[in-house]
Motif scaffolding. Structure first.
Motif, PDB file in Angstrom:
ATOM      1  N   CYS A 132       0.745  -1.259  -0.095  1.00  0.00           N
ATOM      2  CA  CYS A 132      -0.013   0.184  -0.129  1.00  0.00           C
ATOM      3  C   CYS A 132       0.868   1.237   0.044  1.00  0.00           C
ATOM      4  O   CYS A 132       0.738   2.176  -0.769  1.00  0.00           O
ATOM      5  N   LYS A 133       1.793   1.228   0.705  1.00  0.00           N
ATOM      6  CA  LYS A 133       2.838   2.363   1.091  1.00  0.00           C
ATOM      7  C   LYS A 133       3.484   2.599  -0.302  1.00  0.00           C
ATOM      8  O   LYS A 133       3.539   3.652  -0.943  1.00  0.00           O
ATOM      9  N   GLU A 134       4.110   1.690  -0.894  1.00  0.00           N
ATOM     10  CA  GLU A 134       5.008   1.726  -2.106  1.00  0.00           C
ATOM     11  C   GLU A 134       4.024   2.417  -3.394  1.00  0.00           C
ATOM     12  O   GLU A 134       4.611   2.624  -4.195  1.00  0.00           O
ATOM     13  N   LEU A 135       2.949   1.480  -3.345  1.00  0.00           N
ATOM     14  CA  LEU A 135       2.123   1.858  -4.556  1.00  0.00           C
ATOM     15  C   LEU A 135       0.996   3.083  -4.433  1.00  0.00           C
ATOM     16  O   LEU A 135       0.234   3.269  -5.032  1.00  0.00           O
ATOM     17  N   GLY A 136       1.332   3.706  -3.244  1.00  0.00           N
ATOM     18  CA  GLY A 136       0.446   5.001  -2.995  1.00  0.00           C
ATOM     19  C   GLY A 136      -1.221   4.697  -2.748  1.00  0.00           C
ATOM     20  O   GLY A 136      -1.936   5.534  -3.332  1.00  0.00           O
ATOM     21  N   LEU A 137      -1.352   3.406  -2.040  1.00  0.00           N
ATOM     22  CA  LEU A 137      -2.778   3.072  -1.705  1.00  0.00           C
ATOM     23  C   LEU A 137      -3.086   3.669  -0.508  1.00  0.00           C
ATOM     24  O   LEU A 137      -2.838   3.202   0.638  1.00  0.00           O
ATOM     25  N   ASP A 138      -3.891   4.828  -0.530  1.00  0.00           N
ATOM     26  CA  ASP A 138      -4.573   5.558   0.830  1.00  0.00           C
ATOM     27  C   ASP A 138      -5.664   4.680   1.247  1.00  0.00           C
ATOM     28  O   ASP A 138      -5.947   4.223   2.229  1.00  0.00           O
ATOM     29  N   ALA A 139      -6.830   4.378   0.440  1.00  0.00           N
ATOM     30  CA  ALA A 139      -8.009   3.619   0.949  1.00  0.00           C
ATOM     31  C   ALA A 139      -8.392   2.705  -0.262  1.00  0.00           C
ATOM     32  O   ALA A 139      -9.420   2.946  -0.991  1.00  0.00           O
ATOM     33  N   PRO A 140      -7.743   1.648  -0.583  1.00  0.00           N
ATOM     34  CA  PRO A 140      -8.146   0.872  -1.415  1.00  0.00           C
ATOM     35  C   PRO A 140      -9.436  -0.117  -1.296  1.00  0.00           C
ATOM     36  O   PRO A 140      -9.805  -0.368   0.049  1.00  0.00           O
ATOM     37  N   LEU A 141     -10.029  -0.611  -2.225  1.00  0.00           N
ATOM     38  CA  LEU A 141     -11.273  -1.791  -1.904  1.00  0.00           C
ATOM     39  C   LEU A 141     -10.364  -2.818  -1.879  1.00  0.00           C
ATOM     40  O   LEU A 141      -9.462  -3.213  -2.880  1.00  0.00           O
ATOM     41  N   VAL A 142     -10.529  -3.835  -0.993  1.00  0.00           N
ATOM     42  CA  VAL A 142      -9.425  -5.175  -0.586  1.00  0.00           C
ATOM     43  C   VAL A 142     -10.271  -6.201  -1.013  1.00  0.00           C
ATOM     44  O   VAL A 142     -11.395  -6.335  -0.517  1.00  0.00           O
ATOM     45  N   VAL A 143     -10.113  -6.983  -1.890  1.00  0.00           N
ATOM     46  CA  VAL A 143     -10.951  -8.221  -2.058  1.00  0.00           C
ATOM     47  C   VAL A 143      -9.785  -9.400  -1.903  1.00  0.00           C
ATOM     48  O   VAL A 143      -8.860  -9.346  -2.346  1.00  0.00           O
ATOM     49  N   GLY A 144     -10.416 -10.297  -0.850  1.00  0.00           N
ATOM     50  CA  GLY A 144      -9.420 -11.501  -0.489  1.00  0.00           C
ATOM     51  C   GLY A 144     -10.269 -12.692  -0.472  1.00  0.00           C
ATOM     52  O   GLY A 144     -11.440 -12.602  -0.269  1.00  0.00           O
ATOM     53  N   HIS A 145      -9.416 -13.745  -0.920  1.00  0.00           N
ATOM     54  CA  HIS A 145      -9.790 -15.112  -0.936  1.00  0.00           C
ATOM     55  C   HIS A 145      -8.931 -15.977  -0.064  1.00  0.00           C
ATOM     56  O   HIS A 145      -7.647 -15.922   0.012  1.00  0.00           O
ATOM     57  N   GLY A 146      -9.530 -16.594   1.040  1.00  0.00           N
ATOM     58  CA  GLY A 146      -8.922 -17.733   1.852  1.00  0.00           C
ATOM     59  C   GLY A 146      -7.795 -16.766   2.492  1.00  0.00           C
ATOM     60  O   GLY A 146      -8.146 -16.036   3.316  1.00  0.00           O
ATOM     61  N   ILE A 147      -6.523 -17.058   2.392  1.00  0.00           N
ATOM     62  CA  ILE A 147      -5.320 -16.331   3.151  1.00  0.00           C
ATOM     63  C   ILE A 147      -5.393 -14.978   3.115  1.00  0.00           C
ATOM     64  O   ILE A 147      -5.022 -14.146   3.596  1.00  0.00           O
ATOM     65  N   GLY A 148      -5.716 -14.585   1.754  1.00  0.00           N
ATOM     66  CA  GLY A 148      -5.892 -13.428   1.176  1.00  0.00           C
ATOM     67  C   GLY A 148      -6.709 -12.296   1.947  1.00  0.00           C
ATOM     68  O   GLY A 148      -6.781 -11.291   2.224  1.00  0.00           O
ATOM     69  N   ALA A 149      -7.955 -13.409   2.608  1.00  0.00           N
ATOM     70  CA  ALA A 149      -8.965 -12.462   3.445  1.00  0.00           C
ATOM     71  C   ALA A 149      -8.295 -11.997   4.927  1.00  0.00           C
ATOM     72  O   ALA A 149      -9.033 -11.511   5.438  1.00  0.00           O
ATOM     73  N   ILE A 150      -7.386 -12.763   5.243  1.00  0.00           N
ATOM     74  CA  ILE A 150      -6.796 -12.433   6.555  1.00  0.00           C
ATOM     75  C   ILE A 150      -6.689 -10.791   6.818  1.00  0.00           C
ATOM     76  O   ILE A 150      -6.915 -10.453   7.793  1.00  0.00           O
ATOM     77  N   ALA A 151      -6.109 -10.242   5.812  1.00  0.00           N
ATOM     78  CA  ALA A 151      -6.020  -8.922   5.831  1.00  0.00           C
ATOM     79  C   ALA A 151      -7.213  -8.132   6.322  1.00  0.00           C
ATOM     80  O   ALA A 151      -7.041  -6.936   6.956  1.00  0.00           O
ATOM     81  N   LYS A 152      -8.357  -8.900   6.027  1.00  0.00           N
ATOM     82  CA  LYS A 152      -9.654  -8.141   6.431  1.00  0.00           C
ATOM     83  C   LYS A 152      -9.414  -7.875   7.533  1.00  0.00           C
ATOM     84  O   LYS A 152     -10.139  -6.601   8.271  1.00  0.00           O
ATOM     85  N   VAL A 153      -9.072  -8.600   8.468  1.00  0.00           N
ATOM     86  CA  VAL A 153      -9.058  -8.640  10.071  1.00  0.00           C
ATOM     87  C   VAL A 153      -8.052  -7.684  10.590  1.00  0.00           C
ATOM     88  O   VAL A 153      -8.305  -6.788  11.444  1.00  0.00           O
ATOM     89  N   THR A 154      -6.934  -7.679   9.958  1.00  0.00           N
ATOM     90  CA  THR A 154      -5.894  -7.085  10.619  1.00  0.00           C
ATOM     91  C   THR A 154      -5.360  -5.626  10.178  1.00  0.00           C
ATOM     92  O   THR A 154      -4.763  -4.947  10.686  1.00  0.00           O
ATOM     93  N   LEU A 155      -5.562  -5.533   8.745  1.00  0.00           N
ATOM     94  CA  LEU A 155      -4.979  -4.187   7.867  1.00  0.00           C
ATOM     95  C   LEU A 155      -5.380  -2.868   8.855  1.00  0.00           C
ATOM     96  O   LEU A 155      -4.682  -2.189   9.049  1.00  0.00           O
ATOM     97  N   PRO A 156      -6.717  -2.968   8.951  1.00  0.00           N
ATOM     98  CA  PRO A 156      -6.914  -1.621   9.241  1.00  0.00           C
ATOM     99  C   PRO A 156      -6.637  -0.983  10.793  1.00  0.00           C
ATOM    100  O   PRO A 156      -6.351   0.026  11.133  1.00  0.00           O
TER     101      PRO A 156
END
Length: 135
Positions: free
Chosen positions: A83-107
């Motif tokens: 997010c930092k390197e790509l300049g993403l301030d408030a992306p829509l995050v779509v996760g599947h399986g392990i990718g969905a873990i970010a749902k709980v922890t990123l914010p």
């Protein structure tokens, strides 16, 4: 494809379809890579041509190296760095399986505050299977 270097020197490969609209970050499950989302990304670009779409190969998958052993903590750290390197301030995050873990922890742990999450269970299916397409 871009390659970003993480703090442990692992290389994370990221595919990007540029756009001036909402950034959408797709995070895949185990045993696949960012190309898992190809059909979904194509359809999203048709529906929202201005969307900025990013599909990284998570650590140890696809064109990305492993570096430090993959873990939940490491996944979140990698997502924050992406997010930092790509300049993403408030992306829509779509996760599947392990990718969905970010749902709980990123914010809670990041300056990358996703505006919305979508978590998927099961496999991504084509929007219109061949048997249902119009003649």
């Amino acid at each position: 494809m871009k390659t970003l270097i993480m703090d442990d020197r692992a290389q994370i490969a990221v595919r990007e379809l540029p756009g001036d609209g909402t950034p959408v970050l797709f995070l895949h499950d185990l045993d696949c890579d960012g190309t898992y989302w190809t059909a979904v990304v194509r359809r999203l670009k048709e529906l929202a041509p201005d969307a900025r779409i990013l599909t990284p190969d998570l650590r140890g998958h696809g064109a990305s190296s492993t570096g430090e052993a993959p873990s939940r903590k490491r996944l979140v750290k990698d997502c924050k760095r992406l997010c930092k390197e790509l300049g993403l301030d408030a992306p829509l995050v779509v996760g599947h399986g392990i990718g969905a873990i970010a749902k709980v922890t990123l914010p809670r742990q990041s300056s990358c505050s996703p505006q919305k999450y979508e978590c998927l269970q099961g496999e991504v299916q084509p929007l219109h299977p061949p048997s249902m397409q119009a003649p």
